[in-house]
Design an enzyme around this catalytic site. Structure first.
Site, PDB file in Angstrom:
ATOM      1  N   GLU A 273       3.276  -2.600 -14.029  1.00 30.68           N
ATOM      2  CA  GLU A 273       3.362  -1.933 -12.732  1.00 30.68           C
ATOM      3  C   GLU A 273       3.109  -2.915 -11.592  1.00 30.68           C
ATOM      4  O   GLU A 273       2.206  -2.715 -10.792  1.00 30.68           O
ATOM      5  CB  GLU A 273       2.319  -0.798 -12.658  1.00 30.68           C
ATOM      6  CG  GLU A 273       2.449   0.242 -13.739  1.00 30.68           C
ATOM      7  CD  GLU A 273       1.287   1.224 -13.745  1.00 30.68           C
ATOM      8  OE1 GLU A 273       1.499   2.373 -14.170  1.00 30.68           O
ATOM      9  OE2 GLU A 273       0.168   0.856 -13.324  1.00 30.68           O
ATOM     10  N   TYR A 316      -9.501  -5.345   4.653  1.00 34.33           N
ATOM     11  CA  TYR A 316     -10.002  -6.176   3.549  1.00 34.33           C
ATOM     12  C   TYR A 316     -10.482  -7.548   4.005  1.00 34.33           C
ATOM     13  O   TYR A 316     -10.815  -8.384   3.167  1.00 34.33           O
ATOM     14  CB  TYR A 316      -8.892  -6.426   2.510  1.00 34.33           C
ATOM     15  CG  TYR A 316      -8.131  -5.229   2.026  1.00 34.33           C
ATOM     16  CD1 TYR A 316      -8.780  -4.179   1.373  1.00 34.33           C
ATOM     17  CD2 TYR A 316      -6.745  -5.152   2.177  1.00 34.33           C
ATOM     18  CE1 TYR A 316      -8.060  -3.093   0.897  1.00 34.33           C
ATOM     19  CE2 TYR A 316      -6.023  -4.062   1.697  1.00 34.33           C
ATOM     20  CZ  TYR A 316      -6.695  -3.039   1.059  1.00 34.33           C
ATOM     21  OH  TYR A 316      -5.975  -1.985   0.587  1.00 34.33           O
ATOM     22  N   CYS A 345      -7.557  -0.202  20.644  1.00 36.25           N
ATOM     23  CA  CYS A 345      -8.921  -0.108  21.159  1.00 36.25           C
ATOM     24  C   CYS A 345      -9.933  -0.041  20.022  1.00 36.25           C
ATOM     25  O   CYS A 345     -10.547   1.003  19.775  1.00 36.25           O
ATOM     26  CB  CYS A 345      -9.040   1.104  22.066  1.00 36.25           C
ATOM     27  SG  CYS A 345      -7.851   1.004  23.395  1.00 36.25           S
ATOM     28  N   GLU A 346     -10.061  -1.111  19.290  1.00 34.92           N
ATOM     29  CA  GLU A 346     -11.031  -1.251  18.204  1.00 34.92           C
ATOM     30  C   GLU A 346     -11.350  -2.735  18.103  1.00 34.92           C
ATOM     31  O   GLU A 346     -10.428  -3.563  18.125  1.00 34.92           O
ATOM     32  CB  GLU A 346     -10.399  -0.877  16.836  1.00 34.92           C
ATOM     33  CG  GLU A 346      -9.916   0.524  16.669  1.00 34.92           C
ATOM     34  CD  GLU A 346     -10.983   1.478  16.168  1.00 34.92           C
ATOM     35  OE1 GLU A 346     -12.062   1.012  15.731  1.00 34.92           O
ATOM     36  OE2 GLU A 346     -10.740   2.690  16.239  1.00 34.92           O
TER      37      GLU A 346
END
Ligand SMILES: *Cc1c(COP(=O)(O)O)cnc(C)c1O
Length: 421
Positions: A273, A316, A345-346
């Site tokens: 996968e 991450y 806005c972060e």
């Protein structure tokens, strides 16, 4: 010739300059190389040519229909984690007999949809789910093929958010309970046990956790023989890492050399996968520099792409190489320690942090590399930003395979109720 390279002073995807794509579709946008997707797929597939196997591409890595079609034409199956991904897979022409369905929270509706389309199997994550699948299959007067997903309790030595095979993780059935669950499964009338499944994590850069997990699965298959449960499919999951910065992950050929001797006498079809290793380095996020801003100890390079377009750095702490689209002779360039940030806005909105890089001018284009996996597929509309277009390049041609969203798209489905009129 490399699929992404400088030529005559500018950056190319196959035979198309990024500048030309920016002129046609604007920025930000995702750009994918068809040739690269195919090359990655074939390298994996052919590494296992001597072993019966199915390649079930992990659709969540990049689920654009055109990418899925490229892979369907190569004969790929699909690893899905939702009804929506099943819908995409079928629309793109992936054969249901090559589709496997994982995930801890499958709903009755999703189970019914998957049974009706005749997927290869469900990768079952709990006994409650086993019973749900048995019930829905019973309603449809059919039998569901299943593999049980086993959690081998192995540390894949990757980021905690993408480690899935540890005891404390929500995924799979613990190795200790495995036999019991298989016994339960064998008593259910609408369940047909066909396989075992494991997936221990993503962005694996070492082979040993892979091998260790496989050994545990082989032990389990032996124990299952004793209780007359015969396994036809051994699904070893995805997770092979790619090079973002200076990692040296195993290549499919290495994986094959490590795994093939262990499974050579096993009368099983192997399932893989892979997601990231197929598409990760086949995609780039192109963005434009808007402004500079210098604080006393840092320079901010403000660009038009943001964490809603590519969340991996924020989520991450991931590293993505950033290349100027117009080639720069380094010695003519002032280098600065910079954060490359978006308009959101972060404070967590960045594409690169504390990066030594050339001071690129406002208006210049940047290529954020290795963005083909978990890039657009994790994009959101946060801050009411329309999602960006996706472009597929094939030699000299390029095609917009997903249009840029507009403001109408942003409010589609929203209504203001009568009591507010
Ligand atoms: C996410 C996922 C994959 C793909 O992982 P990659 O690291 O992208 O190869 C495979 N199998 C399962 C069950 C997954 O959840």
């Amino acid at each position: 010739m490399p699929d992404f390279r400088y030529q005559d002073g500018e950056f190319y995807c196959e035979d198309v300059p990024f500048r030309k794509i920016a002129e046609a579709v604007g920025t930000p946008c995702y750009v994918y190389s068809r040739a690269r997707v195919i090359r990655q797929y074939r390298a994996f597939d052919s590494a296992f040519k001597d072993v019966p196997h199915i390649m079930a591409y992990a659709i969540k890595a990049n689920s654009n229909l055109a990418i899925l079609r490229v892979l369907a034409k190569e004969g790929a199956g699909g690893d899905i984690v939702s009804g929506g991904e099943l819908y995409r897979a079928l629309k793109a022409g992936i054969e249901p007999q090559r589709i496997v369905f994982a995930g801890v929270g499958k709903t009755d509706d999703e189970i019914r949809y998957a049974l009706q389309t005749g997927i290869l199997m469900f990768n079952v994550e709990s006994s409650a789910e086993l019973r749900a699948i048995d019930r829905v299959a019973g309603d449809l007067k059919t039998k569901a093929r299943v593999a049980l997903r086993i959690n081998p309790d192995i540390d894949p030595k990757t980021h905690p958010y993408i480690s899935t095979g540890l005891k404390k993780s929500k995924f799979g059935i613990s190795a200790e309970r495995a036999l019991e669950e298989f016994k339960l499964a064998s008593t259910l009338r609408h369940i047909e046990i066909v396989g075992v499944h494991k997936h221990i994590g993503s962005q694996l850069t070492q082979l040993s956790p892979y091998v260790e997990a496989l050994r545990k699965m082989l032990e389990l298959i032996e124990q299952l023989k004793e209780i007359r449960v015969e396994i036809r499919y051994l699904n070893v999951g995805g997770g092979l890492g790619i090079t973002y910065q200076d990692e040296t992950p195993p290549q499919p050929e290495d994986l094959s050399q490590a795994l093939a001797p262990l499974v050579k006498d096993l009368k099983c079809t192997l399932l893989f996968e892979p997601g990231r290793s197929i598409v990760g380095n086949a995609g780039v996020l192109m963005t434009k520099v808007l402004y500079h801003k210098a604080n006393p100890d840092k320079t901010f390079i403000i660009v038009d792409a943001a964490m809603n377009d590519l969340i991996r750095p924020s989520l991450y702490g991931a590293y993505h190489e950033i290349k100027p689209v117009r080639e720069m002779r380094d010695k003519f360039r002032k280098h600065v320690l910079a954060d490359v940030v978006g308009p959101i806005c972060e404070s967590g909105d960045f594409l690169a942090k504390d990066r030594m890089m050339p001071l690129v001018d406002p208006g210049e284009l940047l290529a954020v590399m290795s963005a083909g996996a978990y890039g657009f597929s994790m994009a959101s509309n946060y801050n009411s930003r329309p999602r960006v277009p996706e472009v597929l390049v094939s030699e000299k041609e390029f095609h917009v395979v997903r249009a840029r969203e507009n403001y109408d798209d942003l409010v589609r489905g929203e209504t203001i109720p009568a009591f507010l009129e």
